[in-house]
Design a protein around this motif. Structure first.
Motif, PDB file in Angstrom:
ATOM      1  N   GLY A  65     -23.968 -16.789 -18.861  1.00 29.33           N
ATOM      2  CA  GLY A  65     -22.681 -17.457 -18.719  1.00 29.33           C
ATOM      3  C   GLY A  65     -21.997 -17.089 -17.423  1.00 29.33           C
ATOM      4  N   LEU A  66     -20.879 -17.718 -17.201  1.00 32.82           N
ATOM      5  CA  LEU A  66     -20.085 -17.493 -16.006  1.00 32.82           C
ATOM      6  C   LEU A  66     -18.620 -17.451 -16.426  1.00 32.82           C
ATOM      7  CD1 LEU A  66     -20.137 -17.403 -12.851  1.00 32.82           C
ATOM      8  CD2 LEU A  66     -19.829 -19.876 -12.918  1.00 32.82           C
ATOM      9  N   SER A  67     -17.872 -16.542 -15.845  1.00 31.61           N
ATOM     10  CA  SER A  67     -16.443 -16.492 -16.135  1.00 31.61           C
ATOM     11  C   SER A  67     -15.671 -16.287 -14.830  1.00 31.61           C
ATOM     12  CB  SER A  67     -16.121 -15.370 -17.120  1.00 31.61           C
ATOM     13  OG  SER A  67     -16.315 -14.102 -16.534  1.00 31.61           O
TER      14      SER A  67
ATOM     15  N   PRO B  96       0.803  -1.228   0.000  1.00 34.00           N
ATOM     16  CA  PRO B  96       0.000   0.000   0.000  1.00 34.00           C
ATOM     17  C   PRO B  96       0.838   1.282   0.000  1.00 34.00           C
ATOM     18  CG  PRO B  96       0.120  -0.859   2.223  1.00 34.00           C
ATOM     19  CD  PRO B  96       0.954  -1.761   1.346  1.00 34.00           C
ATOM     20  N   ASN B  97       1.958   1.310  -0.690  1.00 33.56           N
ATOM     21  CA  ASN B  97       2.853   2.469  -0.705  1.00 33.56           C
ATOM     22  C   ASN B  97       2.443   3.458  -1.791  1.00 33.56           C
ATOM     23  OD1 ASN B  97       4.308   1.228   1.339  1.00 33.56           O
ATOM     24  ND2 ASN B  97       5.706   0.237  -0.102  1.00 33.56           N
ATOM     25  N   LYS B  98       3.354   4.361  -2.126  1.00 32.93           N
ATOM     26  CA  LYS B  98       3.125   5.346  -3.203  1.00 32.93           C
ATOM     27  C   LYS B  98       2.753   4.624  -4.501  1.00 32.93           C
ATOM     28  CE  LYS B  98       3.946   9.666  -4.864  1.00 32.93           C
ATOM     29  NZ  LYS B  98       3.081  10.761  -4.540  1.00 32.93           N
ATOM     30  N   ILE B  99       3.455   3.536  -4.778  1.00 32.70           N
ATOM     31  CA  ILE B  99       3.069   2.640  -5.869  1.00 32.70           C
ATOM     32  C   ILE B  99       2.541   1.375  -5.205  1.00 32.70           C
ATOM     33  CG2 ILE B  99       3.853   1.258  -7.824  1.00 32.70           C
ATOM     34  CD1 ILE B  99       5.937   3.411  -8.383  1.00 32.70           C
ATOM     35  N   GLY B 100       1.250   1.122  -5.385  1.00 37.07           N
ATOM     36  CA  GLY B 100       0.603  -0.004  -4.720  1.00 37.07           C
ATOM     37  C   GLY B 100       0.382  -1.179  -5.652  1.00 37.07           C
ATOM     38  N   ILE B 101       0.356  -2.381  -5.082  1.00 39.33           N
ATOM     39  CA  ILE B 101       0.103  -3.606  -5.845  1.00 39.33           C
ATOM     40  C   ILE B 101      -1.049  -4.342  -5.173  1.00 39.33           C
ATOM     41  CG2 ILE B 101       1.047  -5.778  -6.657  1.00 39.33           C
ATOM     42  CD1 ILE B 101       3.296  -4.212  -7.534  1.00 39.33           C
ATOM     43  N   THR B 102      -2.042  -4.708  -5.980  1.00 37.49           N
ATOM     44  CA  THR B 102      -3.243  -5.379  -5.491  1.00 37.49           C
ATOM     45  C   THR B 102      -3.498  -6.638  -6.303  1.00 37.49           C
ATOM     46  OG1 THR B 102      -4.199  -3.235  -4.890  1.00 37.49           O
ATOM     47  CG2 THR B 102      -5.721  -5.076  -5.087  1.00 37.49           C
ATOM     48  N   GLY B 103      -3.838  -7.729  -5.647  1.00 32.73           N
ATOM     49  CA  GLY B 103      -4.273  -8.947  -6.325  1.00 32.73           C
ATOM     50  C   GLY B 103      -5.783  -8.893  -6.519  1.00 32.73           C
ATOM     51  N   ILE B 104      -6.250  -9.342  -7.662  1.00 32.58           N
ATOM     52  CA  ILE B 104      -7.674  -9.301  -8.006  1.00 32.58           C
ATOM     53  C   ILE B 104      -8.108 -10.693  -8.452  1.00 32.58           C
ATOM     54  CG2 ILE B 104      -9.426  -8.268  -9.507  1.00 32.58           C
ATOM     55  CD1 ILE B 104      -7.367  -5.943  -9.942  1.00 32.58           C
ATOM     56  N   GLY B 105      -9.231 -11.159  -7.948  1.00 32.42           N
ATOM     57  CA  GLY B 105      -9.778 -12.448  -8.373  1.00 32.42           C
ATOM     58  C   GLY B 105     -11.279 -12.437  -8.189  1.00 32.42           C
ATOM     59  N   GLY B 106     -11.973 -13.216  -8.994  1.00 31.95           N
ATOM     60  CA  GLY B 106     -13.418 -13.275  -8.835  1.00 31.95           C
ATOM     61  C   GLY B 106     -14.126 -13.947  -9.981  1.00 31.95           C
ATOM     62  N   PHE B 107     -15.428 -13.727 -10.026  1.00 31.61           N
ATOM     63  CA  PHE B 107     -16.305 -14.290 -11.048  1.00 31.61           C
ATOM     64  C   PHE B 107     -17.143 -13.186 -11.650  1.00 31.61           C
ATOM     65  CE2 PHE B 107     -15.429 -17.764  -8.171  1.00 31.61           C
ATOM     66  CZ  PHE B 107     -15.225 -18.827  -9.033  1.00 31.61           C
ATOM     67  N   SER B 108     -17.645 -13.445 -12.844  1.00 34.71           N
ATOM     68  CA  SER B 108     -18.592 -12.531 -13.483  1.00 34.71           C
ATOM     69  C   SER B 108     -19.752 -13.344 -14.025  1.00 34.71           C
ATOM     70  CB  SER B 108     -17.937 -11.775 -14.640  1.00 34.71           C
ATOM     71  OG  SER B 108     -16.947 -10.909 -14.182  1.00 34.71           O
ATOM     72  N   TYR B 109     -20.943 -12.843 -13.805  1.00 35.05           N
ATOM     73  CA  TYR B 109     -22.131 -13.396 -14.451  1.00 35.05           C
ATOM     74  C   TYR B 109     -22.325 -12.617 -15.741  1.00 35.05           C
ATOM     75  CZ  TYR B 109     -22.977 -15.655 -10.029  1.00 35.05           C
ATOM     76  OH  TYR B 109     -22.840 -16.428  -8.919  1.00 35.05           O
ATOM     77  N   MET B 110     -22.570 -13.335 -16.845  1.00 34.26           N
ATOM     78  CA  MET B 110     -22.662 -12.699 -18.153  1.00 34.26           C
ATOM     79  C   MET B 110     -24.028 -12.990 -18.772  1.00 34.26           C
ATOM     80  SD  MET B 110     -18.828 -13.653 -19.540  1.00 34.26           S
ATOM     81  CE  MET B 110     -19.465 -15.049 -20.383  1.00 34.26           C
ATOM     82  N   PHE B 111     -24.707 -11.924 -19.212  1.00 32.32           N
ATOM     83  CA  PHE B 111     -26.008 -12.047 -19.852  1.00 32.32           C
ATOM     84  C   PHE B 111     -25.877 -11.584 -21.301  1.00 32.32           C
ATOM     85  CE2 PHE B 111     -26.615 -11.275 -15.351  1.00 32.32           C
ATOM     86  CZ  PHE B 111     -27.452 -12.313 -14.997  1.00 32.32           C
ATOM     87  N   VAL B 112     -26.306 -12.420 -22.241  1.00 28.14           N
ATOM     88  CA  VAL B 112     -26.179 -12.108 -23.667  1.00 28.14           C
ATOM     89  C   VAL B 112     -27.060 -10.911 -24.013  1.00 28.14           C
ATOM     90  CG1 VAL B 112     -26.560 -12.945 -26.018  1.00 28.14           C
ATOM     91  CG2 VAL B 112     -25.656 -14.485 -24.287  1.00 28.14           C
TER      92      VAL B 112
END
Length: 162
Positions: A107-109, A64-80
């Motif tokens: 869908g799911l991703s 969490p410094n001046k230049i920060g690094i974050t890990g991101i993970g998850g799911f998305s529900y997708m509707f056509v």
């Protein structure tokens, strides 16, 4: 969030039986395309797909410094929201012929990525987030198609509280 995909099958035969992955418009078939295109032999099949995505992501800030690094993970529900198939033959004939037949309505991703931010002050950051997105349930009855995408999200993040 809106996501667009364009898929192309190049150099497909025109004068053949209908392709199983296409739900052809009424009165449209490979035979009518062959006739209407003045007996074209080959065509490019273009699928234009759009999804409305609802992401559910978790973030963990490693640095969490001046230049920060974050890990991101998850799911998305997708509707056509768009499903169109068009063709262009080798002699220049164009036509919208139907839609992708085995596309799931929902869908799911799964996605994973990293966020990099630069803190301008205590409330404002510039962000860049490369994300890999693997689609788990896009097509029905198909184990051979494994779509994925790579996106880079950029922008500003403003914190209203301290």
């Amino acid at each position: 969030e809106m996501t667009n995909f364009k898929l192309a099958t190049s150099n497909a035969e025109v004068n053949t039986t209908d392709y199983s992955f296409i739900d052809y418009n009424k009165n449209t078939s490979n035979q009518t395309i062959f006739t209407d295109s003045n007996n074209a032999e080959r065509m490019d099949i273009k699928q234009n797909l759009s999804y409305t995505r609802i992401p559910l992501e978790l973030r963990y800030t490693f640095i969490p410094n001046k230049i920060g690094i974050t890990g991101i993970g998850g799911f998305s529900y997708m509707f056509v929201s768009k499903n169109e198939v068009s063709i262009e033959t080798n002699n220049g004939f164009n036509q919208q012929i139907g839609k992708t037949g085995n596309l799931s309505k929902m869908g799911l991703s799964a996605n994973i990525g990293i966020g990099i931010d630069y803190k301008l002050n205590n409330r404002l950051k510039i962000i860049i987030e490369p994300i890999f997105d693997y689609q788990l349930k896009t097509f029905e009855n198909s184990s051979s198609i494994k779509p994925y995408s790579f996106t880079i999200r950029t922008g500003l993040r403003y914190k209203f509280n301290k």
